[in-house]
Design a protein around this motif. Structure first.
Motif, PDB file in Angstrom:
ATOM      1  N   SER A 327      34.166  42.516  46.063  1.00 20.30           N
ATOM      2  CA  SER A 327      33.537  42.459  44.744  1.00 20.30           C
ATOM      3  C   SER A 327      32.174  41.782  44.770  1.00 20.30           C
ATOM      4  CB  SER A 327      34.458  41.725  43.768  1.00 20.30           C
ATOM      5  OG  SER A 327      34.734  40.407  44.237  1.00 20.30           O
ATOM      6  N   PHE A 328      31.841  41.133  45.885  1.00 20.43           N
ATOM      7  CA  PHE A 328      30.527  40.503  46.034  1.00 20.43           C
ATOM      8  C   PHE A 328      29.545  41.396  46.791  1.00 20.43           C
ATOM      9  CE2 PHE A 328      33.656  37.095  45.743  1.00 20.43           C
ATOM     10  CZ  PHE A 328      33.148  36.356  44.683  1.00 20.43           C
ATOM     11  N   GLY A 329      30.009  42.598  47.169  1.00 19.60           N
ATOM     12  CA  GLY A 329      29.147  43.524  47.881  1.00 19.60           C
ATOM     13  C   GLY A 329      29.100  43.318  49.378  1.00 19.60           C
ATOM     14  N   PRO A 374      44.680  37.463  49.096  1.00 21.80           N
ATOM     15  CA  PRO A 374      45.049  37.601  47.682  1.00 21.80           C
ATOM     16  C   PRO A 374      43.837  37.765  46.777  1.00 21.80           C
ATOM     17  CG  PRO A 374      45.206  35.313  48.366  1.00 21.80           C
ATOM     18  CD  PRO A 374      44.925  36.109  49.606  1.00 21.80           C
ATOM     19  N   GLY A 375      44.106  38.264  45.580  1.00 21.85           N
ATOM     20  CA  GLY A 375      43.069  38.380  44.573  1.00 21.85           C
ATOM     21  C   GLY A 375      42.489  39.763  44.415  1.00 21.85           C
ATOM     22  N   TYR A 376      42.893  40.701  45.259  1.00 21.22           N
ATOM     23  CA  TYR A 376      42.361  42.055  45.182  1.00 21.22           C
ATOM     24  C   TYR A 376      43.489  43.061  45.016  1.00 21.22           C
ATOM     25  CZ  TYR A 376      37.681  40.524  46.480  1.00 21.22           C
ATOM     26  OH  TYR A 376      36.452  39.930  46.486  1.00 21.22           O
ATOM     27  N   PHE A 400      34.787  50.210  46.751  1.00 19.00           N
ATOM     28  CA  PHE A 400      34.400  48.907  46.236  1.00 19.00           C
ATOM     29  C   PHE A 400      35.632  48.233  45.635  1.00 19.00           C
ATOM     30  CE2 PHE A 400      30.687  51.583  46.330  1.00 19.00           C
ATOM     31  CZ  PHE A 400      29.705  50.760  46.840  1.00 19.00           C
ATOM     32  N   LEU A 401      36.120  47.220  46.313  1.00 22.91           N
ATOM     33  CA  LEU A 401      37.318  46.515  45.860  1.00 22.91           C
ATOM     34  C   LEU A 401      36.989  45.655  44.649  1.00 22.91           C
ATOM     35  CD1 LEU A 401      38.652  45.421  49.357  1.00 22.91           C
ATOM     36  CD2 LEU A 401      39.511  47.303  47.947  1.00 22.91           C
TER      37      LEU A 401
END
Length: 453
Positions: A327-329, A374-376, A400-401
């Motif tokens: 998510s940050f590219g 975790p988190g995705y 793109f997650l």
């Protein structure tokens, strides 16, 4: 003296490669020829060694492409390996002439060569078993020279997904260890190894534990449709292989192809190792009934195989390729990229650049992308994939997650029938591969060479 060196360097870079004869070159002559090609074409070739044989002979590889010395994101890596059995020698000849053909075609601005080298990085190893070749004779059928210097069959010495592992990596043969290490340094997508003694294109699996993969006598992989297509691509571009003509004491092969296990069971083969643990689809190409064909037949055999060798390289552009970003590219390494309905023994993962490559035939496919932290959320997308080889590029699609909004659960890992203890950690441009000499050292060596080609 410095001016003299520069003079020789200019001559080398503007002198055509010595005419390559149709004959069997010694290991030393192969080395000298590869050095000559590399020194004369540094913009499109890079010579390196992946290790040594038991007797200390270098296992040379020539990479060809517009960025031959290192991986380029989005450019697939392809390889040919010859002479894994030392007495099966036609592959040595064909691969040297393939190098010559690609280089000459590029220098002459021929479209076919420009397209291949502009879109693909091609690695060619003329001999994986130089020690075996040194001890071989010219018999068409028997096995003198088949094995390496330790008397081992290199194509039975790799880890096998369907057999109990009794050897650690450092206990395997030197040539096998070198290839296993090589597969850690490059994200190979497609490959073939060249044999002799039959005329057929063989594909995975070579072995079976008689589980769900065994169907009607064949050991069927999740990518069976792709393997069948790849095998037919070679056989139908070969002058006669597609006719299924049999050699003495062999059965005819429909379309000139066969599932490896359906032909005969083979444990510890390089083909299955590439596919299962290095996510590289590999074929075994049996290219001559006679293992050591007479020299007089070599020009005709090159003509029979040339189109097939080139067409098979082009198949590296099947399917879809791209990168996975968080998510940050930032590119994500070791993200699992699964194709729904294809449960590979070991999952296909992204390399250190976040790249993935999946060879797929044209059609609609659902792909899932998972990460182990975790988190995705698991990302699922359906893609329509065209036939990429016609355009020298697979479909390009990046994933793109996203951070999970309704759950923070860790994505579950896909289930597999075996643990992937031998799985390779893929990274591009491996520093462990030893580069060949460069600069004036090469020039001085080449000035002293007298290559009988």
């Amino acid at each position: 003296m410095i001016l003299l060196h520069l003079f020789f360097l200019l001559i080398l870079h503007h002198t055509p490669v010595t005419l390559l004869e149709f004959r069997y070159h010694s290991n030393q002559e192969i080395k000298e020829y590869l050095l000559q090609v590399s020194a004369g074409n540094p913009d499109i070739t890079h010579l390196y060694s992946i290790g040594q044989s038991v007797r200390g002979q270098e296992l040379w590889v020539l990479a060809l492409g517009v960025s031959p010395g290192q991986h380029t994101v989005g450019v697939p890596e392809f390889k040919y390996v010859g002479n894994i059995h030392g007495n099966e020698v036609l592959g040595r000849v064909l691969l040297l002439h393939l190098i010559d053909d690609l280089v000459r075609g590029y220098r002459n601005n021929e479209t076919w060569s420009l397209q291949l080298l502009n879109s693909t990085r091609i690695h060619i190893m003329p001999t994986m078993n130089p020690d075996g070749f040194d001890s071989s004779d010219t018999d068409c059928m028997y096995s003198q020279g088949r094995f390496n210097h330790n008397g081992m069959d290199l194509n039975r010495n790799f880890p096998d997904a369907f057999a109990a592992q009794t050897l650690e990596e450092d206990e395997r043969e030197a040539e096998v260890r070198a290839v296993m290490g090589w597969l850690r340094t490059e994200t190979f997508v497609l490959s073939a190894n060249l044999h002799g003694g039959a005329l057929v294109a063989s594909y995975a699996y070579d072995n079976s534990n008689r589980g769900s993969e065994l169907i009607n006598g064949a050991s069927v992989s999740p990518d069976d449709d792709v393997f069948v297509h790849l095998a037919k691509e070679y056989s139908y571009n070969h002058a006669t292989m597609h006719n299924g003509n049999r050699c003495a004491e062999s059965t005819p092969f429909l379309h000139g192809i066969t599932n490896g296990f359906e032909w005969y069971a083979l444990s510890g083969g390089m083909q299955d190792y590439n596919y299962v643990w290095a996510q590289c689809l590999e074929l075994t190409l049996e290219i001559s009934c006679c293992k050591f064909p007479p020299v007089s037949e070599l020009p005709g055999m090159w003509k029979d195989n040339r189109k097939a060798l080139l067409s098979f390289i082009q198949q590296v552009h099947l399917g879809v390729k791209g990168r996975v970003f968080d998510s940050f590219g930032a590119p994500v390494q070791n993200a699992v990229v699964d194709v729904v309905g294809r449960r590979n023994i070991c999952p296909f993962k992204t390399n250190q650049h976040g790249e993935y490559y999946r060879l797929l035939l044209p059609g609609n496919y659902t792909l899932t992308v998972m990460v182990t932290y975790p988190g995705y959320e698991v990302l699922t997308e359906t893609l329509t994939i065209p036939y990429g080889p016609d355009h020298y590029s697979a479909l390009k699609h990046d994933f793109f997650l996203q951070n999970a909004t309704t759950t923070t659960r860790q994505p579950s890992s896909p289930r597999h029938s075996i643990t992937c203890n031998h799985s390779v950690h893929l990274s591009a441009g491996g520093a462990s591969v030893r580069a060949v000499w460069t600069g004036f050292a090469v020039v001085l060596f080449m000035v002293a060479l007298s290559v009988d080609n």
